[in-house]
Each structure stands twice: as structure tokens, then as C-alpha cells.
Motif scaffolding. Structure first.
Motif, PDB file in Angstrom:
ATOM      1  N   HIS A 293      15.228  71.603  12.510  1.00  0.00           N
ATOM      2  CA  HIS A 293      14.320  72.622  11.998  1.00  0.00           C
ATOM      3  C   HIS A 293      13.467  73.099  13.154  1.00  0.00           C
ATOM      4  N   PRO A 294      13.428  74.403  13.374  1.00  0.00           N
ATOM      5  CA  PRO A 294      12.652  74.934  14.500  1.00  0.00           C
ATOM      6  C   PRO A 294      11.199  74.470  14.395  1.00  0.00           C
ATOM      7  N   GLN A 295      10.612  74.193  15.498  1.00  0.00           N
ATOM      8  CA  GLN A 295       9.229  73.732  15.470  1.00  0.00           C
ATOM      9  C   GLN A 295       8.275  74.914  15.389  1.00  0.00           C
ATOM     10  N   HIS A 296       7.456  74.812  14.353  1.00  0.00           N
ATOM     11  CA  HIS A 296       6.527  75.892  14.025  1.00  0.00           C
ATOM     12  C   HIS A 296       5.681  76.340  15.225  1.00  0.00           C
ATOM     13  N   SER A 297       5.062  75.401  15.905  1.00  0.00           N
ATOM     14  CA  SER A 297       4.143  75.761  16.994  1.00  0.00           C
ATOM     15  C   SER A 297       4.874  76.424  18.152  1.00  0.00           C
ATOM     16  N   ALA A 298       6.044  75.915  18.460  1.00  0.00           N
ATOM     17  CA  ALA A 298       6.778  76.477  19.596  1.00  0.00           C
ATOM     18  C   ALA A 298       7.164  77.918  19.307  1.00  0.00           C
ATOM     19  N   ARG A 299       7.621  78.105  18.108  1.00  0.00           N
ATOM     20  CA  ARG A 299       8.000  79.448  17.703  1.00  0.00           C
ATOM     21  C   ARG A 299       6.781  80.370  17.689  1.00  0.00           C
ATOM     22  N   GLY A 300       5.711  79.843  17.141  1.00  0.00           N
ATOM     23  CA  GLY A 300       4.487  80.633  17.054  1.00  0.00           C
ATOM     24  C   GLY A 300       3.964  81.033  18.420  1.00  0.00           C
ATOM     25  N   LEU A 301       4.116  80.131  19.354  1.00  0.00           N
ATOM     26  CA  LEU A 301       3.595  80.403  20.695  1.00  0.00           C
ATOM     27  C   LEU A 301       4.282  81.610  21.311  1.00  0.00           C
ATOM     28  N   VAL A 302       5.578  81.664  21.181  1.00  0.00           N
ATOM     29  CA  VAL A 302       6.295  82.749  21.826  1.00  0.00           C
ATOM     30  C   VAL A 302       6.299  84.042  20.996  1.00  0.00           C
ATOM     31  N   THR A 303       6.352  83.916  19.701  1.00  0.00           N
ATOM     32  CA  THR A 303       6.376  85.140  18.898  1.00  0.00           C
ATOM     33  C   THR A 303       4.985  85.728  18.699  1.00  0.00           C
ATOM     34  N   ARG A 304       3.987  84.968  19.042  1.00  0.00           N
ATOM     35  CA  ARG A 304       2.603  85.390  18.824  1.00  0.00           C
ATOM     36  C   ARG A 304       2.325  85.618  17.346  1.00  0.00           C
ATOM     37  N   ARG A 305       3.015  84.861  16.544  1.00  0.00           N
ATOM     38  CA  ARG A 305       2.740  84.880  15.113  1.00  0.00           C
ATOM     39  C   ARG A 305       2.456  83.454  14.704  1.00  0.00           C
ATOM     40  N   SER A 306       1.527  83.282  13.816  1.00  0.00           N
ATOM     41  CA  SER A 306       1.182  81.920  13.420  1.00  0.00           C
ATOM     42  C   SER A 306       2.136  81.388  12.344  1.00  0.00           C
ATOM     43  N   GLY A 307       2.721  82.302  11.589  1.00  0.00           N
ATOM     44  CA  GLY A 307       3.564  81.840  10.483  1.00  0.00           C
ATOM     45  C   GLY A 307       2.737  81.366   9.306  1.00  0.00           C
ATOM     46  N   ASN A 308       1.432  81.653   9.352  1.00  0.00           N
ATOM     47  CA  ASN A 308       0.544  81.267   8.258  1.00  0.00           C
ATOM     48  C   ASN A 308      -0.134  82.488   7.643  1.00  0.00           C
ATOM     49  N   PHE A 309      -0.440  82.368   6.376  1.00  0.00           N
ATOM     50  CA  PHE A 309      -1.304  83.352   5.729  1.00  0.00           C
ATOM     51  C   PHE A 309      -2.561  82.641   5.252  1.00  0.00           C
ATOM     52  N   GLY A 310      -3.679  83.311   5.352  1.00  0.00           N
ATOM     53  CA  GLY A 310      -4.913  82.750   4.812  1.00  0.00           C
ATOM     54  C   GLY A 310      -5.058  83.135   3.350  1.00  0.00           C
ATOM     55  N   PHE A 311      -5.638  82.253   2.583  1.00  0.00           N
ATOM     56  CA  PHE A 311      -5.877  82.515   1.159  1.00  0.00           C
ATOM     57  C   PHE A 311      -7.336  82.170   0.911  1.00  0.00           C
ATOM     58  N   ILE A 312      -8.124  83.174   0.646  1.00  0.00           N
ATOM     59  CA  ILE A 312      -9.565  82.954   0.529  1.00  0.00           C
ATOM     60  C   ILE A 312     -10.039  83.266  -0.882  1.00  0.00           C
ATOM     61  N   LEU A 313     -10.781  82.351  -1.457  1.00  0.00           N
ATOM     62  CA  LEU A 313     -11.453  82.676  -2.710  1.00  0.00           C
ATOM     63  C   LEU A 313     -12.777  81.955  -2.770  1.00  0.00           C
ATOM     64  N   SER A 314     -13.630  82.384  -3.667  1.00  0.00           N
ATOM     65  CA  SER A 314     -14.956  81.779  -3.683  1.00  0.00           C
ATOM     66  C   SER A 314     -14.882  80.398  -4.312  1.00  0.00           C
ATOM     67  N   THR A 315     -15.735  79.522  -3.826  1.00  0.00           N
ATOM     68  CA  THR A 315     -15.728  78.126  -4.270  1.00  0.00           C
ATOM     69  C   THR A 315     -15.857  78.018  -5.778  1.00  0.00           C
ATOM     70  N   ASP A 316     -16.753  78.804  -6.356  1.00  0.00           N
ATOM     71  CA  ASP A 316     -16.954  78.672  -7.801  1.00  0.00           C
ATOM     72  C   ASP A 316     -15.773  79.218  -8.601  1.00  0.00           C
ATOM     73  N   HIS A 317     -15.112  80.207  -8.079  1.00  0.00           N
ATOM     74  CA  HIS A 317     -13.895  80.671  -8.754  1.00  0.00           C
ATOM     75  C   HIS A 317     -12.871  79.548  -8.818  1.00  0.00           C
ATOM     76  N   PHE A 318     -12.740  78.876  -7.705  1.00  0.00           N
ATOM     77  CA  PHE A 318     -11.683  77.881  -7.588  1.00  0.00           C
ATOM     78  C   PHE A 318     -11.954  76.654  -8.442  1.00  0.00           C
ATOM     79  N   SER A 319     -13.210  76.273  -8.542  1.00  0.00           N
ATOM     80  CA  SER A 319     -13.495  75.044  -9.278  1.00  0.00           C
ATOM     81  C   SER A 319     -13.857  75.323 -10.729  1.00  0.00           C
ATOM     82  N   GLN A 320     -13.609  76.550 -11.142  1.00  0.00           N
ATOM     83  CA  GLN A 320     -13.778  76.935 -12.528  1.00  0.00           C
ATOM     84  C   GLN A 320     -12.919  76.062 -13.445  1.00  0.00           C
ATOM     85  N   ALA A 321     -13.400  75.900 -14.670  1.00  0.00           N
ATOM     86  CA  ALA A 321     -12.643  75.063 -15.610  1.00  0.00           C
ATOM     87  C   ALA A 321     -11.261  75.644 -15.890  1.00  0.00           C
TER      88      ALA A 321
END
Lengths: 344, 344
Positions: B47-75
DNA sequence: TTGAAAGCGCTAACAC
DNA sequence: GTGTTAGCGCTTTCAA
């Protein structure tokens, strides 16, 4: 575009290795050069690139966080809060968390990608997880920390709830209120925590010198939710007035038990005192608010992460069990027993 | 330890670049070499190594997912399910999700680390988030997809619920049952979705040819939970019997409204029909089970991810709004109005 | 269609 | 204390 370590080195007038030393707080750099470097870092808003660092250190800088899909999408944010604790703690030790869910049944074709790609330095497994996935991870020699779950063999680190003490606190609380005949309703006996709560009940009853009545120990439910709490309570009620208090294995079952009472015209806590365990949202919002055991969920997550980071740094031992203390929260679902109900 | 691309190349008897081409499905490799390479890959479990690939492609291969703390811990696991959809979809396009929560108030000292380190290729922002963080991300030229939220200026992509249509379906459903006097209770008018639901109510009432009574439109609550639903319903009831149905802006408020009715001795749906919106857990578990609008949460998350990946691949345009269709779910909280209540 | 080689940004070993 | 340099594993020209 973004500043690299070379840009910083150039601006500070030093070698890249010096910048690296400063940024990682390693080694013997003179106060003066350090200052120069720090300034350049600030000026360029430099942040080391994760992948580049990972490539050379052979560390991903990530931890995996695995829990079962149904745990995660549960109505009560129990596991969500554990994650929150983990994620928060991860920030302070500069790790990223890769959260993924797995199905209850291990499926070797659905192994989390971060394991296949070895893109994590350790794994936190939360709640009931298939044993096979634990084995799979262990075979790959990745450090493991279990949370709210444990395996028979004591090889892996685990962060656990002090279930026995929680039950003890409840029994004592009810005893102090004057209850002598308590029932226990539990479910999902595949979860070790449930077994502990059930056992602890029996033990505490006996060590407290109260009469133990096996008919009042109901642990035959498959799961431990509102519905099974309702069902269990109905069974109990159909046995007649042999108890004045009911200890539910968790808040959900307690809510169900309360409802069962109410639909039969009983009042809580007037006719029966009922207690929960976990202190989740519904313990507060349901009527009456539940007397329950508060479980510090965020703290469990944070502890797991800290421990995992410790294993990697070499400051913690793998195979350690950390037990998280719990405390009784008195609310409105418990009171003195009605004198006329039973005198024993 | 783990196999690298060189190991594969050696085993297959080809150059590393050839292996790379095969693994990434790029370019013109002969069937024969491809087969050799694939076999070597399988044999070594490469399996290709994520960091090595990321280094050369200049892509992290990650997406950020942001939400507010209270939304997330809602019942209610509303946002959790959106995340689940995102994470699941991410697997199929080989991205990792970095989930983090932020406080309601933007604090420039608490910027998610993955943004500082540029360790994501794009960001999904869910629910109500501070505008400033959106600006911050946009300034860094990272693609953005908002979910269940939108900003006045239409620059950013967004995945939205078809709120207007949902309300329309509810009004029509009640109308078909024979209701002519409907009330609407809403809250948290800072959320654009809430505003839409409120507006759609008024519009639909009018286009359906029903009498619109401004006293029956209550949108003055700060938040939209069980409690505010309760309060709003009490206000409504204190105005007298001028309506036979209540449309709540979401399930939580509907549950509160039902409770308010019940505690005054009214029965749902006998005396009043009450509807929710979102179709969360409690819509099913509360009594009576709520007639509500089903919102496909996982689908929203998946759509957001797919769109974000599309932006990066160049197959989708930034600034697009995707509206997710919703559907009415009839349960037990709606019925014909009691003929004697009102004849209007 | 395939191979050789440069280099992504960083750390670590080794000079000085 | 600080600088030079060799890679980490991969993709991507560029030649062959």
C-alpha cells in the motif's frame, strides 16, 4: 507558497538542521540562534509539513479511533463525548485522530484503510469491538488502548469505568434512604462492564448485610435500552411488591423502567426509587431526573489518548489498566421508601 | 518491514515508475507488465505510503471536517450521521477525514491545527459555524463545502436541506386531513434553515388558500429544543382554541409541544395534530411517534464529500448549491381534526 | 511502453 | 553549537 524549513533557515541565517532542532526542541542550540529562528518562524508563519516529517521519522503522527457504527450513531452522545476528549487531548500532543467506524462483525475485506496503509502510530478502540480486529492490529505491532471494553487476556491497555464502585455508591445511597429490598435490571451481558455492574450489585447487597433475592436480579435482556428497561420493569412488577427500589444497569434502562411504572400508575420516586448509570443526557431531561452515576466520558477519551502517546514516547507501559473513578449524582428519582409498601 | 514501491518493482522485475503508473492507473502500461505488477502488489500486500505520496504530490490526502462542539455533543445524532456519511464516502475516494470541533465564537488562537499545517486539501463545515473561520479558510484558498448552513454571499458550495418543500409537504398533509388552522413554532432564527422553514410555512399557507393568522406564527424562541417547544406551545395554548394543528420547526420542539399539550390534559393527535422536522431518533421513540420530514443525514455528508472531491479533481464547480430532497413520514402525531373543536 | 533520475520537505548522523 | 549531507517513499519529467 507556504514557507518551508529552508525559507526559515535562510531568513534566520542558519542551517536547516538548526531550524529543525529549534522547532523540535531538541539539542543544544544557543539562546541567540534560537531567538533568531523563532522570529523567522513567526514571521513566515512556518509550520512543519506533516508528510515530510512523517516520511523521515517513519511516524504518521496520526492515531486511529475505531468504534462500532451503531455505538457512534446512538442517540446518546456517550461515545461522541469520549471521542471529543480524545480529539481535544490529541491537539496538545500534536497528533491527528483518524476516526472510523466498523460493523459489529469483523470483515477482513473492510479493514480500516489507515491500518492497511499503516497511517497511524497507534489505535484507540472504543466500546464493544470484534476481537479479531484487536488481534489484527496487535499482529501489526501497533500499540492499542481499549476504552470501556476489555478482553479476557490482559495484554492490552484499557481505560475502564469503575463499575463496581458506582454500583456500591448507588446501593449505599438507597440503603441510607431506608431501602432494604432492591432489584437490579441489566442487559447486554456480552459487555464486560454490564457483567461487572451486575456482579457488583449482588456483592454489595451481601456485604451491606441486606437480603439477597435472586428473583430481583434480572439480567436476561439482549440489549440495554429504553425498551428492554421497560420490559424488565414489567417483569419485576408482575412479581408483586417485593422491592422498593430498582437499580438499572444504565440510564436508558432506568428511563424505560420509570415509564413502565408510570404506565401502571405508580409514581417515581414515591412508590419506587429508580437509579441509572452513566449520566447521559436523558438522565437530566427525563422526568423525574435520574439519580445516577456520573461517568466522565471526555476524561476517558483524554486518558486513552494520553496513555497511547505515553506508550509511544516510552513513558507508559502497554497492558496497563486505568480505572476512571465515578461519582453519584442525586436527582429526583430516589427517595425514602413509602413506609406502608413493605416493612420486611 | 512494510513493503515499499521498490520491493514491488524488484519482485515484478520492472522500474519503480512503472509500479507507480500501475498503482495510480495512469498511463499506458502493457497488459502483461500490469499483470506482473498487480501480482507483486498483492503478494507483498503493498500500500503506497500516505506521507511519501503527499510529499511529492503536494496534497495531504485529507479533508477537514469542522463543526461546533455543541452541535456534535448534542443528544440527537444529527451531525454524527452527517459525519458518518462523509467518512464512509471518503473511503471510496481514498481520503482521510480529520474531524475537529470549534467553539461557537471564533478565536484566532484556536485555529484547527490541520489548517495551520495545511494538512488538508479541503474543508467541510457543518451546521452553524463562525463566519470568520470560513473567511480564514477561503483566504488560504482551500475549497470549502458548507453543510446545512449557508452564508449570505453565494461564494461557497453548500449542501442544503429542501426546507421549503418539507414544510409544503407537511402543510399539504395536514390540509388533506382536514386542518384549516395551523400554527407554526420555530426557534434559533440565526440558522438560515430555520428562517426558511418559517417563511415556507407562511407562503404555503397562503398559496394553499388557507387563512393566515400572524398570532399563530411563533418564532421568538432563542433555541429550538424540547424546552423551547414546550414554552412556545404553552403560549399558543394560552391564546385559546384557534388552531387544530401545530407545525414545529424540528422534532425536538415537536416533542416539547406534545408534552405541553399532555400536561394540560390535551391528547395528541386527538385534540391537536403536531408535526416535527428532521426525523431524528426521538421522532420515533417519543409517544406518539411523530409525523415528520425525513432528512437523509448520511446522504448529506456523502454528497458534501463527493462534491469536495469533485472540486479538487476539477469535475465540480465551487460555489454550487446542492439541495437534498426530503420526504414526509406519517406516524401517529397527526390525524383528522376533531370536528367540534373548530369549524371556521 | 518502460527506465533512470531528480526532488518534494524534513530529520538525523556526522563533520567541523 | 552549527552546518553539510544523505536519504525517507513516492511521483513525475525526460530519455530511450
Amino acid at each position: 507558497m507556504t514557507a518551508t524549513i529552508r525559507d526559515v533557515a535562510r531568513l534566520a541565517g542558519v542551517a536547516v538542521s538548526t531550524v529543525s532542532l529549534v522547532v523540535n526542541n531538541k539539542g543544544r542550540v544557543s539562546k541567540k540562534t534560537e531567538e533568531k529562528v523563532r522570529q523567522a518562524v513567526a514571521q513566515l508563519d512556518y509550520h512543519p509539513q506533516h508528510s515530510a516529517r512523517g516520511l523521515v521519522t517513519r511516524r504518521s503522527g496520526n492515531f486511529g479511533f475505531i468504534l462500532s457504527t451503531d455505538h457512534f450513531s446512538q442517540a446518546e452522545p456517550f461515545y461522541t463525548k469520549i471521542f471529543l476528549g480524545t480529539e481535544f487531548e490529541a491537539r496538545s500532543v500534536d497528533y491527528y485522530i483518524l476516526l472510523t467506524t466498523i460493523e459489529r462483525h469483523f470483515n477482513s475485506s473492510k479493514i480500516p484503510r489507515f491500518l492497511l496503509e499503516r497511517n497511524v502510530d497507534g489505535v484507540i478502540l472504543v466500546g464493544t469491538v470484534p476481537h479479531k480486529i484487536v488481534d489484527y492490529i496487535a499482529e501489526r505491532r501497533l500499540p492499542i488502548v481499549l476504552v470501556d471494553y476489555e478482553l479476557p487476556r490482559m495484554i492490552h491497555s484499557a481505560v475502564l469505568i469503575d463499575n463496581a464502585d458506582g454500583i456500591r455508591q448507588i446501593v449505599h445511597h438507597l440503603h441510607e434512604l431506608g431501602h432494604r429490598h432492591m432489584a437490579f435490571i441489566g442487559g447486554d451481558m456480552k459487555h464486560p462492564g454490564m457483567i461487572q455492574r451486575c456482579k457488583a450489585f449482588q456483592e454489595t447487597i451481601e456485604t451491606t448485610g441486606l437480603p439477597f433475592d435472586p428473583d430481583l436480579l434480572l439480567c436476561d435482556q439482549e440489549t440495554s435500552n429504553i425498551e428492554t428497561g421497560y420490559v424488565a420493569m414489567e417483569k419485576l412488577l408482575s412479581q408483586g411488591d417485593r422491592f422498593t427500589a430498582v437499580i438499572a444497569a444504565n440510564d436508558a434502562m432506568a428511563v424505560g423502567a420509570v415509564r413502565a411504572c408510570q404506565s401502571r400508575g405508580y409514581r417515581v420516586p414515591l412508590d419506587f426509587s429508580i437509579t441509572g448509570f452513566d449520566d447521559v443526557e436523558s438522565a437530566i431531561t427525563s422526568r423525574p431526573a435520574l439519580t445516577t452515576i456520573h461517568v466522565p466520558k471526555e476524561k476517558m477519551g483524554a486518558t486513552a489518548l494520553r496513555h497511547l502517546a505515553g506508550i509511544i514516547k516510552g513513558t507508559a507501559y502497554e497492558g496497563t489498566r486505568v480505572t476512571i473513578p465515578v461519582r453519584l449524582v442525586k436527582r429526583d428519582s430516589t427517595d425514602h421508601p413509602r413506609s406502608h409498601t413493605l416493612s420486611a
